[in-house]
Scaffold this motif. Structure first.
Motif, short mmCIF file in Angstrom:
data_model
loop_
_atom_site.label_atom_id
_atom_site.label_comp_id
_atom_site.label_asym_id
_atom_site.label_seq_id
_atom_site.Cartn_x
_atom_site.Cartn_y
_atom_site.Cartn_z
N HIS A 1 -0.43 35.71 44.14
CA HIS A 1 0.54 34.98 43.33
C HIS A 1 0.63 33.54 43.87
N PRO A 2 0.62 32.53 42.99
CA PRO A 2 0.64 31.13 43.45
C PRO A 2 1.79 30.83 44.43
N LEU A 3 2.95 31.46 44.20
CA LEU A 3 4.08 31.19 45.10
C LEU A 3 3.90 31.86 46.46
N ALA A 4 3.14 32.97 46.49
CA ALA A 4 2.87 33.63 47.77
C ALA A 4 1.96 32.74 48.62
N GLU A 5 1.10 31.98 47.96
CA GLU A 5 0.22 31.06 48.67
C GLU A 5 1.01 29.83 49.11
N ARG A 6 1.85 29.34 48.20
CA ARG A 6 2.62 28.13 48.46
C ARG A 6 3.62 28.33 49.60
N TRP A 7 4.24 29.52 49.68
CA TRP A 7 5.25 29.80 50.70
C TRP A 7 4.69 30.63 51.85
N LYS A 8 3.39 30.62 52.02
CA LYS A 8 2.73 31.52 52.96
C LYS A 8 3.36 31.52 54.37
N LEU B 1 8.84 36.01 57.52
CA LEU B 1 9.77 37.01 56.97
C LEU B 1 9.17 38.40 57.03
N GLU B 2 7.87 38.49 56.73
CA GLU B 2 7.20 39.79 56.74
C GLU B 2 7.31 40.42 58.13
N THR B 3 7.09 39.61 59.16
CA THR B 3 7.19 40.12 60.53
C THR B 3 8.61 40.60 60.83
N GLU B 4 9.60 39.79 60.42
CA GLU B 4 11.00 40.17 60.66
C GLU B 4 11.34 41.49 59.95
N TRP B 5 10.99 41.57 58.68
CA TRP B 5 11.33 42.76 57.88
C TRP B 5 10.65 44.01 58.44
N ARG B 6 9.40 43.84 58.86
CA ARG B 6 8.63 44.95 59.41
C ARG B 6 9.29 45.46 60.71
N ASN B 7 9.63 44.51 61.60
CA ASN B 7 10.25 44.89 62.87
C ASN B 7 11.62 45.53 62.67
N TYR B 8 12.32 45.08 61.67
CA TYR B 8 13.63 45.65 61.35
C TYR B 8 13.49 47.10 60.91
N LEU B 9 12.55 47.35 59.99
CA LEU B 9 12.36 48.71 59.49
C LEU B 9 11.84 49.64 60.57
N LEU B 10 11.01 49.11 61.46
CA LEU B 10 10.44 49.95 62.52
C LEU B 10 11.38 50.08 63.72
N ASP C 1 15.37 24.62 43.30
CA ASP C 1 15.31 24.59 44.77
C ASP C 1 15.66 25.92 45.42
N LYS C 2 15.51 27.01 44.69
CA LYS C 2 15.72 28.33 45.29
C LYS C 2 14.47 29.18 45.07
N ALA C 3 13.96 29.73 46.15
CA ALA C 3 12.81 30.62 46.02
C ALA C 3 13.20 31.98 46.59
N TYR C 4 12.85 33.04 45.87
CA TYR C 4 13.18 34.38 46.36
C TYR C 4 12.21 35.45 45.88
N SER D 1 15.63 38.77 47.67
CA SER D 1 15.51 38.43 49.09
C SER D 1 15.12 36.96 49.19
N MET D 2 15.95 36.19 49.86
CA MET D 2 15.78 34.75 49.90
C MET D 2 14.57 34.32 50.73
N ILE D 3 13.84 33.36 50.16
CA ILE D 3 12.77 32.69 50.92
C ILE D 3 13.32 31.33 51.36
N SER D 4 13.88 30.60 50.40
CA SER D 4 14.49 29.30 50.71
C SER D 4 15.48 28.92 49.60
N PRO D 5 16.69 28.44 49.95
CA PRO D 5 17.28 28.39 51.29
C PRO D 5 17.55 29.80 51.82
#
Ligand SMILES: [Zn+2]
Length: 305
Positions: free
Chosen positions: A118-125, A131-140, A189-192, A204-208
């Motif tokens: 998805h273009p936004l997944a590339e843009r906000w990589k 966030l992926e690392t944080e969410w993963r560590n939280y679940l584990l 100006d909101k990405a989620y 789930s917020m990406i920015s802000p």
């Protein structure tokens, strides 16, 4: 070991993967049991609709991680989703599992968005990788884990809320209440990260990091969900984004093959009572009634001027 030698998306250790549902399992069951046909339409990662008996599946997780996600899912389904859908939701428990559920849904959404590039997944990589690392560590439940400050929200969307947007898209209610989709949005100006689970939505917020005007909907890092009333919903861009999603759902549905449409029609003819009493039938009627009342209001206004 699987053919590609890929590792479990959550623990990144095991390569003995099982076929996981891309969307929570209770959702597929709910949509199937309440549909006119007993089948449901799932849109695959290429945006192609397929009529399946089950929600789209792929090899994502190992056994252990599947169990981790199931715990929060089962809790959410029993304490929020089903009572809400039956109009019987009286209280919302203050429970960590609600946060874990929201995070796990957004994590799956994120994986799918990475997969389809998805273009936004590339843009906000950069931000999304963190966030992926944080969410993963939280679940584990990683040792020394500290919650981040990006908020996660659960919105319980019903026809009353959706009616606000209906005048712009007659199919909006049906599209939102009867479909499930993952998406990424960026507007004003909101990405989620966004998930629509038959009207129950996870943001789930990406920015802000925090979502303004959303009191009473947060489940992570803090829970105000159900504690603050009335909940805040409908900040700038929310309905525009829903309309965009509804249009995409309509596009996908119009790509259904003739055979698939015929099968739905046949089951309406074969058992009209079941079809009419199904959730699809009820929502269809609701949509017609709302359309009619909006048209009446518009006619009245015309007569006045
Ligand atoms: Zn795993």
């Amino acid at each position: 070991m699987n053919i590609e030698g890929t590792l479990c998306k959550l623990c990144q250790k095991n390569d003995d993967l099982r076929t996981s549902h891309v969307l929570p399992r209770f959702l597929g069951k709910y949509l199937k049991e309440t549909s006119a046909t007993g089948f449901l339409t799932a849109v695959d990662e290429n945006g192609k609709p397929s009529r399946s008996q089950d929600l789209y599946k792929r090899e994502l997780l190992c056994d252990q991680c599947e169990t981790v996600l199931n715990e929060a899912e089962t809790f959410f389904a029993a304490s929020i989703f089903h009572p809400f859908k039956k109009n019987q939701l009286k209280t919302i428990p203050v429970d960590e599992r609600l946060g874990r559920f929201a995070v796990s849904v957004s994590l799956r959404a994120l994986w799918m968005m990475q997969l389809i590039k998805h273009p936004l997944a590339e843009r906000w990589k950069g931000q999304l990788d963190e966030l992926e690392t944080e969410w993963r560590n939280y679940l584990l439940k990683k040792h020394n884990f500290v919650k981040g400050n990006h908020s996660h929200h659960i919105l319980l969307c019903n026809e009353a809320i959706l009616a606000v947007g209906l005048k712009n898209s007659p199919n909006l209610i049906h599209s939102v209440l009867r479909t499930s989709a993952y998406y990424l949005f960026e507007k004003f100006d909101k990405a989620y990260v966004f998930a629509n689970l038959a009207g129950v939505q996870i943001i789930s917020m990406i920015s802000p990091p925090e979502l303004p005007v959303s009191q009473g909907t947060e489940v992570y890092p803090n829970q105000t969900f159900g504690v603050v009333t009335p909940p805040g919903i409908g900040w700038g861009g929310y309905f525009q984004n829903l309309l965009e999603l509804a249009r995409k759902c309509d596009d996908a549905r119009s790509r259904l093959s003739v055979t698939q449409r015929e099968m739905i029609k046949r089951s309406m003819n074969k058992d009209p009572e079941k079809a009419a009493m199904s959730e699809d039938g009820l929502i269809y009627r609701m949509q017609q009634e709302l359309l009619q009342s909006i048209q009446e209001v518009l006619t009245e206004r015309k007569e006045l001027t």
